[in-house]
Write a protein that holds these residues in place. Sequence first.
Motif, short mmCIF file in Angstrom:
data_model
loop_
_atom_site.label_atom_id
_atom_site.label_comp_id
_atom_site.label_asym_id
_atom_site.label_seq_id
_atom_site.Cartn_x
_atom_site.Cartn_y
_atom_site.Cartn_z
N UNK A 68 12.78 47.49 18.99
CA UNK A 68 14.20 48.11 18.79
C UNK A 68 15.34 47.17 19.81
N UNK A 69 14.70 45.90 20.02
CA UNK A 69 15.43 45.02 20.72
C UNK A 69 16.90 45.06 20.01
N UNK A 70 17.89 45.14 20.85
CA UNK A 70 19.33 45.30 20.28
C UNK A 70 19.72 43.78 19.47
N UNK A 71 19.32 42.86 20.03
CA UNK A 71 19.42 41.83 19.03
C UNK A 71 19.04 41.70 17.60
N UNK A 72 18.05 42.55 17.19
CA UNK A 72 17.74 42.85 15.92
C UNK A 72 18.66 43.94 15.26
N UNK A 73 19.08 44.97 15.90
CA UNK A 73 19.50 46.01 15.11
C UNK A 73 20.79 46.43 15.77
N UNK A 74 21.40 45.88 16.74
CA UNK A 74 22.88 46.34 17.02
C UNK A 74 23.67 45.13 16.92
N UNK A 75 24.71 45.25 15.91
CA UNK A 75 25.63 44.30 15.47
C UNK A 75 26.80 44.03 16.81
N UNK A 76 26.85 44.95 17.50
CA UNK A 76 27.98 44.66 18.67
C UNK A 76 27.43 44.21 19.50
N UNK A 77 26.31 44.59 19.89
CA UNK A 77 25.33 43.65 21.05
C UNK A 77 25.27 42.46 20.74
N UNK A 78 24.58 42.11 19.50
CA UNK A 78 24.40 40.70 18.95
C UNK A 78 25.45 39.83 19.06
N UNK A 79 26.62 40.39 18.34
CA UNK A 79 27.75 39.62 18.68
C UNK A 79 27.97 38.58 19.80
N UNK A 80 27.60 39.44 21.11
CA UNK A 80 27.80 38.91 22.34
C UNK A 80 26.79 37.84 23.03
N UNK A 81 25.75 37.83 21.90
CA UNK A 81 24.81 36.54 22.30
C UNK A 81 25.06 35.38 22.01
N UNK A 82 24.15 34.35 22.30
CA UNK A 82 24.66 32.94 21.84
C UNK A 82 24.40 32.82 20.26
N UNK A 83 23.77 33.64 19.39
CA UNK A 83 23.71 33.57 18.07
C UNK A 83 24.92 34.48 17.41
N UNK A 84 25.90 35.10 18.07
CA UNK A 84 26.85 35.74 17.70
C UNK A 84 26.70 36.86 16.43
N UNK A 85 25.42 37.14 16.27
CA UNK A 85 25.08 38.05 15.17
C UNK A 85 23.55 38.54 15.36
N UNK A 86 23.04 39.47 14.80
CA UNK A 86 21.86 39.72 14.71
C UNK A 86 20.73 38.80 14.14
N UNK A 87 19.61 38.72 14.76
CA UNK A 87 18.64 37.86 14.25
C UNK A 87 17.34 38.77 13.68
N UNK A 88 16.71 37.93 12.81
CA UNK A 88 15.48 38.84 12.49
C UNK A 88 14.46 38.67 13.40
N UNK A 89 13.74 39.56 13.48
CA UNK A 89 12.63 39.67 14.65
C UNK A 89 11.63 38.39 14.14
N UNK A 90 11.31 37.52 15.25
CA UNK A 90 10.38 36.52 15.08
C UNK A 90 9.13 36.79 14.44
N UNK A 91 8.51 37.99 14.95
CA UNK A 91 7.28 38.37 14.25
C UNK A 91 7.45 38.65 12.75
N UNK A 92 8.54 39.07 12.10
CA UNK A 92 8.74 39.02 10.97
C UNK A 92 8.47 37.58 10.09
#
Length: 143
Positions: A39-63
Amino acid sequence: MQTIHGYYLEDLEVGMSDSFAKTITEADVCLFAGISGDTNPIHINADYAATTQFGQRIVHGMFSAALISTVAGTKLPGPGAIYVDQQVKFRAPVFIGDTATASVTVTEIDARRRRVKCRTDVHVGEKLVATGEATFMVDKREG
């Protein structure tokens, strides 16, 4: 190849390849988070993901790795093959809405040990997002 059993060792040749493509949805990411517990927020939390280098949620690598497993378990080598190992390098993010295509290509066959090595790649369009190598144990034909 039969429906219930994939390729037998004798049917495989270096260079054989197959693939599987999937457009990844919001539901896929949420379900994967629930199934895996990641449940890393980079995958499931749009607000958090917007603050990262990707600017949005990313799919799990293991997916992406799971899509490789789809090819291996259903197409090449197919049903009956057993995963022995997998190395994977994640090279770029996959985003919700992307169509990821996983491919498996036979690179080496060890008939004595019943082992098949394969290159494993995942692309989004022309971009390589994950790459690696897998080894499978494959049945010999009886008789």
